[in-house]
Design a protein around this motif. Sequence first.
Motif, PDB file in Angstrom:
ATOM      1  N   UNK A   1       5.299  10.182   5.581  1.00 59.66           N
ATOM      2  CA  UNK A   1       4.138   9.937   6.454  1.00 59.66           C
ATOM      3  C   UNK A   1       2.862  10.364   5.756  1.00 59.66           C
ATOM      4  N   UNK A   2       2.911  11.454   5.020  1.00 61.30           N
ATOM      5  CA  UNK A   2       1.723  11.941   4.324  1.00 61.30           C
ATOM      6  C   UNK A   2       1.215  10.880   3.346  1.00 61.30           C
ATOM      7  N   UNK A   3       2.117  10.247   2.611  1.00 61.75           N
ATOM      8  CA  UNK A   3       1.723   9.202   1.669  1.00 61.75           C
ATOM      9  C   UNK A   3       1.191   7.971   2.384  1.00 61.75           C
ATOM     10  N   UNK A   4       1.661   7.696   3.591  1.00 64.11           N
ATOM     11  CA  UNK A   4       1.231   6.505   4.322  1.00 64.11           C
ATOM     12  C   UNK A   4      -0.164   6.655   4.903  1.00 64.11           C
ATOM     13  N   UNK A   5      -0.675   7.879   5.032  1.00 71.00           N
ATOM     14  CA  UNK A   5      -1.988   8.059   5.657  1.00 71.00           C
ATOM     15  C   UNK A   5      -3.098   7.345   4.879  1.00 71.00           C
ATOM     16  N   UNK A   6      -3.067   7.386   3.574  1.00 72.75           N
ATOM     17  CA  UNK A   6      -4.055   6.676   2.771  1.00 72.75           C
ATOM     18  C   UNK A   6      -3.483   5.342   2.348  1.00 72.75           C
ATOM     19  N   UNK A   7      -3.159   4.517   3.303  1.00 73.69           N
ATOM     20  CA  UNK A   7      -2.258   3.426   2.985  1.00 73.69           C
ATOM     21  C   UNK A   7      -2.880   2.138   2.491  1.00 73.69           C
ATOM     22  N   UNK A   8      -4.156   2.111   2.239  1.00 70.97           N
ATOM     23  CA  UNK A   8      -4.763   0.962   1.565  1.00 70.97           C
ATOM     24  C   UNK A   8      -4.960   1.338   0.100  1.00 70.97           C
ATOM     25  N   UNK A   9      -3.861   1.317  -0.647  1.00 72.30           N
ATOM     26  CA  UNK A   9      -3.924   1.689  -2.059  1.00 72.30           C
ATOM     27  C   UNK A   9      -3.806   0.453  -2.945  1.00 72.30           C
ATOM     28  N   UNK A  10      -3.713   0.662  -4.254  1.00 75.02           N
ATOM     29  CA  UNK A  10      -3.692  -0.447  -5.206  1.00 75.02           C
ATOM     30  C   UNK A  10      -2.477  -1.355  -5.022  1.00 75.02           C
ATOM     31  N   UNK A  11      -1.280  -0.773  -4.830  1.00 80.68           N
ATOM     32  CA  UNK A  11      -0.086  -1.625  -4.686  1.00 80.68           C
ATOM     33  C   UNK A  11      -0.170  -2.453  -3.410  1.00 80.68           C
ATOM     34  N   UNK A  12      -0.710  -1.860  -2.342  1.00 71.26           N
ATOM     35  CA  UNK A  12      -0.901  -2.601  -1.087  1.00 71.26           C
ATOM     36  C   UNK A  12      -1.893  -3.751  -1.306  1.00 71.26           C
ATOM     37  N   UNK A  13      -3.013  -3.468  -1.977  1.00 68.75           N
ATOM     38  CA  UNK A  13      -4.043  -4.489  -2.213  1.00 68.75           C
ATOM     39  C   UNK A  13      -3.498  -5.630  -3.077  1.00 68.75           C
ATOM     40  N   UNK A  14      -2.715  -5.280  -4.083  1.00 69.82           N
ATOM     41  CA  UNK A  14      -2.135  -6.322  -4.934  1.00 69.82           C
ATOM     42  C   UNK A  14      -1.165  -7.204  -4.155  1.00 69.82           C
ATOM     43  N   UNK A  15      -0.366  -6.606  -3.286  1.00 66.46           N
ATOM     44  CA  UNK A  15       0.568  -7.391  -2.476  1.00 66.46           C
ATOM     45  C   UNK A  15      -0.195  -8.257  -1.474  1.00 66.46           C
ATOM     46  N   UNK A  16      -1.289  -7.745  -0.930  1.00 70.83           N
ATOM     47  CA  UNK A  16      -2.130  -8.555  -0.035  1.00 70.83           C
ATOM     48  C   UNK A  16      -2.560  -9.832  -0.750  1.00 70.83           C
ATOM     49  N   UNK A  17      -2.995  -9.708  -1.996  1.00 72.23           N
ATOM     50  CA  UNK A  17      -3.387 -10.883  -2.765  1.00 72.23           C
ATOM     51  C   UNK A  17      -2.200 -11.808  -3.000  1.00 72.23           C
ATOM     52  N   UNK A  18      -1.035 -11.225  -3.276  1.00 72.70           N
ATOM     53  CA  UNK A  18       0.180 -12.022  -3.499  1.00 72.70           C
ATOM     54  C   UNK A  18       0.534 -12.887  -2.293  1.00 72.70           C
ATOM     55  N   UNK A  19       0.302 -12.357  -1.071  1.00 70.75           N
ATOM     56  CA  UNK A  19       0.659 -13.111   0.142  1.00 70.75           C
ATOM     57  C   UNK A  19      -0.496 -13.959   0.663  1.00 70.75           C
TER      58      UNK A  19
ATOM     59  N   UNK B   1      -2.279 -14.103  12.885  1.00 74.25           N
ATOM     60  CA  UNK B   1      -1.188 -14.058  11.913  1.00 74.25           C
ATOM     61  C   UNK B   1      -1.579 -13.260  10.674  1.00 74.25           C
ATOM     62  N   UNK B   2      -2.872 -13.269  10.311  1.00 73.75           N
ATOM     63  CA  UNK B   2      -3.304 -12.462   9.170  1.00 73.75           C
ATOM     64  C   UNK B   2      -3.140 -10.973   9.486  1.00 73.75           C
ATOM     65  N   UNK B   3      -3.355 -10.581  10.736  1.00 79.80           N
ATOM     66  CA  UNK B   3      -3.132  -9.184  11.136  1.00 79.80           C
ATOM     67  C   UNK B   3      -1.648  -8.848  11.041  1.00 79.80           C
ATOM     68  N   UNK B   4      -0.809  -9.734  11.547  1.00 77.72           N
ATOM     69  CA  UNK B   4       0.638  -9.510  11.466  1.00 77.72           C
ATOM     70  C   UNK B   4       1.073  -9.338  10.007  1.00 77.72           C
ATOM     71  N   UNK B   5       0.654 -10.254   9.144  1.00 77.95           N
ATOM     72  CA  UNK B   5       1.061 -10.193   7.731  1.00 77.95           C
ATOM     73  C   UNK B   5       0.453  -8.969   7.049  1.00 77.95           C
ATOM     74  N   UNK B   6      -0.782  -8.618   7.368  1.00 77.80           N
ATOM     75  CA  UNK B   6      -1.418  -7.402   6.837  1.00 77.80           C
ATOM     76  C   UNK B   6      -0.530  -6.193   7.121  1.00 77.80           C
ATOM     77  N   UNK B   7      -0.068  -6.079   8.360  1.00 75.63           N
ATOM     78  CA  UNK B   7       0.788  -4.946   8.726  1.00 75.63           C
ATOM     79  C   UNK B   7       2.155  -5.042   8.058  1.00 75.63           C
ATOM     80  N   UNK B   8       2.637  -6.261   7.854  1.00 78.39           N
ATOM     81  CA  UNK B   8       3.906  -6.446   7.140  1.00 78.39           C
ATOM     82  C   UNK B   8       3.790  -5.980   5.690  1.00 78.39           C
ATOM     83  N   UNK B   9       2.603  -6.113   5.099  1.00 80.71           N
ATOM     84  CA  UNK B   9       2.394  -5.612   3.741  1.00 80.71           C
ATOM     85  C   UNK B   9       2.527  -4.084   3.729  1.00 80.71           C
ATOM     86  N   UNK B  10       2.067  -3.422   4.776  1.00 80.99           N
ATOM     87  CA  UNK B  10       2.278  -1.974   4.873  1.00 80.99           C
ATOM     88  C   UNK B  10       3.768  -1.645   4.940  1.00 80.99           C
ATOM     89  N   UNK B  11       4.521  -2.434   5.678  1.00 78.25           N
ATOM     90  CA  UNK B  11       5.970  -2.253   5.758  1.00 78.25           C
ATOM     91  C   UNK B  11       6.590  -2.425   4.374  1.00 78.25           C
TER      92      UNK B  11
END
Length: 161
Positions: A128-146, A108-118
Amino acid sequence: MDATGDSQTKPGIGWQPDCFVGVPVFDYSDLSPTERIYAQLQDAYDFYNSRLFSGELQDCLITLVRSRKFGGYFSYRRFRDPSNDSSRVHELAINPDIAGSDSIEFTMSILVHEMVHCWRAQQSDCSMREMRGYHNRSWANKMLDVGLCPSDTGEMGGKRT
């Protein structure tokens, strides 16, 4: 629990939806193995979308993809939407080897991790170009939020990604 409030053990492939804390349990026994696993994944996606993302995430095409390199991935606008030729649908892939061999929490952590990318893709409707480096600050902050740790190990103390 089923609709009557009774706890039930459900048939499944690798992991069971009744292991999710707070997730309603549905009777999948009349479904084929293919229908069953995809119904379980969709139900988990819908549950976490509601609980962690306030129902904001678009539907994704959930796929099962084997690889030795990853537990899952998110692919921005990967497929044409069959109901609308001019629209694209994101892919959210889960590695069935991980889902079948590791704990329900890890799956489930994998599922939610990918949902954070969504979630991130929807925030900026990025290319798509912006998504290639997709572990950025906003993604990391949302990971912490969830409730997930955005580190190279997935645990506290690892290098933040």
